[in-house]
Design a protein around this motif. Sequence first.
Motif, short mmCIF file in Angstrom:
data_model
loop_
_atom_site.label_atom_id
_atom_site.label_comp_id
_atom_site.label_asym_id
_atom_site.label_seq_id
_atom_site.Cartn_x
_atom_site.Cartn_y
_atom_site.Cartn_z
N TRP A 284 0.83 -1.20 0.00
CA TRP A 284 0.00 0.00 0.00
C TRP A 284 0.87 1.26 0.00
CZ3 TRP A 284 -5.01 0.66 -0.95
CH2 TRP A 284 -5.61 1.87 -0.61
N LYS A 285 1.92 1.28 0.81
CA LYS A 285 2.83 2.43 0.86
C LYS A 285 3.53 2.63 -0.48
CE LYS A 285 5.38 3.20 4.46
NZ LYS A 285 6.34 2.96 5.58
N ILE B 142 1.09 4.28 -2.84
CA ILE B 142 0.95 5.72 -2.58
C ILE B 142 2.09 6.49 -3.23
CG2 ILE B 142 1.04 7.46 -0.76
CD1 ILE B 142 -0.54 5.61 1.02
N GLU B 143 3.30 5.96 -3.12
CA GLU B 143 4.45 6.65 -3.73
C GLU B 143 4.31 6.72 -5.25
OE1 GLU B 143 9.31 6.15 -4.10
OE2 GLU B 143 8.28 5.44 -2.30
N GLY C 286 -8.21 4.75 2.36
CA GLY C 286 -7.06 4.52 3.22
C GLY C 286 -6.97 3.10 3.72
N ARG D 53 -2.90 5.26 6.23
CA ARG D 53 -2.30 5.99 5.10
C ARG D 53 -3.38 6.16 4.04
NH1 ARG D 53 0.98 3.58 9.05
NH2 ARG D 53 2.99 4.67 9.05
N ASP D 54 -3.69 7.42 3.72
CA ASP D 54 -4.76 7.75 2.78
C ASP D 54 -4.23 8.26 1.45
OD1 ASP D 54 -6.52 7.20 4.84
OD2 ASP D 54 -6.94 9.29 5.32
N LEU D 55 -4.96 7.98 0.38
CA LEU D 55 -4.81 8.66 -0.89
C LEU D 55 -6.01 9.57 -1.06
CD1 LEU D 55 -4.02 5.35 -1.57
CD2 LEU D 55 -3.05 6.55 -3.53
N SER E 211 -1.53 12.70 -0.40
CA SER E 211 -1.68 11.62 0.57
C SER E 211 -1.60 12.21 1.97
CB SER E 211 -0.59 10.57 0.38
OG SER E 211 0.70 11.14 0.61
N THR F 22 -1.14 10.89 6.43
CA THR F 22 -1.02 9.87 7.46
C THR F 22 -1.83 10.32 8.67
OG1 THR F 22 1.20 9.27 6.71
CG2 THR F 22 0.57 8.60 8.92
#
Length: 320
Positions: A214-215, A218-219, A261, A270-272, A284, A286
């Motif tokens: 997931w992280k 997001i990147e 998230g 962690r949200d987009l 994004s 946190t």
Amino acid sequence: MADVTRAERAFVTAMRASAPRPRSHRPLIFAAGLATAAAAVAVAVMMTSAPTPTPRVAGGSLPAAGSSAPPAVKIRPVSVAELLDLAAAAPGAINPGPGQFVVTESLMSDMAELGEGGRFLYAMKVTTWVASDNSKPGVSRTEQLEPRPYPGQPLPADLPKAGSVDVRVLCPVKGDVTRRDYAYYGTLPADAQGMLKVFARFPGGGADKNHYLWKAGIELAAAPMPAAQHAAVFQALKLIPGATLVGDAQDTAGRTGTAVGRVGPDGWRRDLIFDPVTFAFLGSRTVNESGAQVGGTAQLSVTVADTAPAAQPGPKQEGC
């Protein structure tokens, strides 16, 4: 007016997916033809009379002041899959030529500590010029902004001063593993399963493999890449279990969007965040276990330029 039905949402999603993708980047408005087509089949959508965000176009020019915009088509996603489908179909892909630079302007905020009990949120504005084909040096410009209190704590003394600017050379990257240029991103898979394997190559690990996937997603959601690969990022995020629809959320720039998230093993989510009209990626954030925002990003613009500003290597940086 009542919310649209699932079938009507599917129609609007399909219309967005088939619409031509402009060269300019986020945020952008849809053409009036989309609203006309939706009305022709009597799709009951929610309309807003407020003007939509002013689009940025390659080169930084803006529409003439006072120009009118058509009413925006607005729907409210009801699931994680639907929101990520809309994000995958959002407009705004860039298409730089060989030797041009991709210019990304972002805000960033994260937790930092200054001695014992000196927790705060630092903030900075980062602008990068990266050669689209990794063929020549680029530039990174970082401006320190006013630090913010960590939720529930006062600001510590002797914080870094706001206003300082650091400009560094970005040398072309040697080796595909660490490349972050547009041409390299164009070599990534354009399907969800293939992109998920790319997520797995990112550093990290631990008991919760999906947390690191997931992280990584997001990147990559913030990375400038061709439309097919960018869509694959959001389709791959759909394959990671545990995500929830968050609803309204603010990015680091204070813009309100729609978020999805996932809570990690540390209890932090962690949200987009996506534009509520175009569903283009905004940034994004946190959120800690108490529900307070303790970090995030805001992607202000992604454009194309023929040149980059002059810069010198940093004190400990060798020449390219």
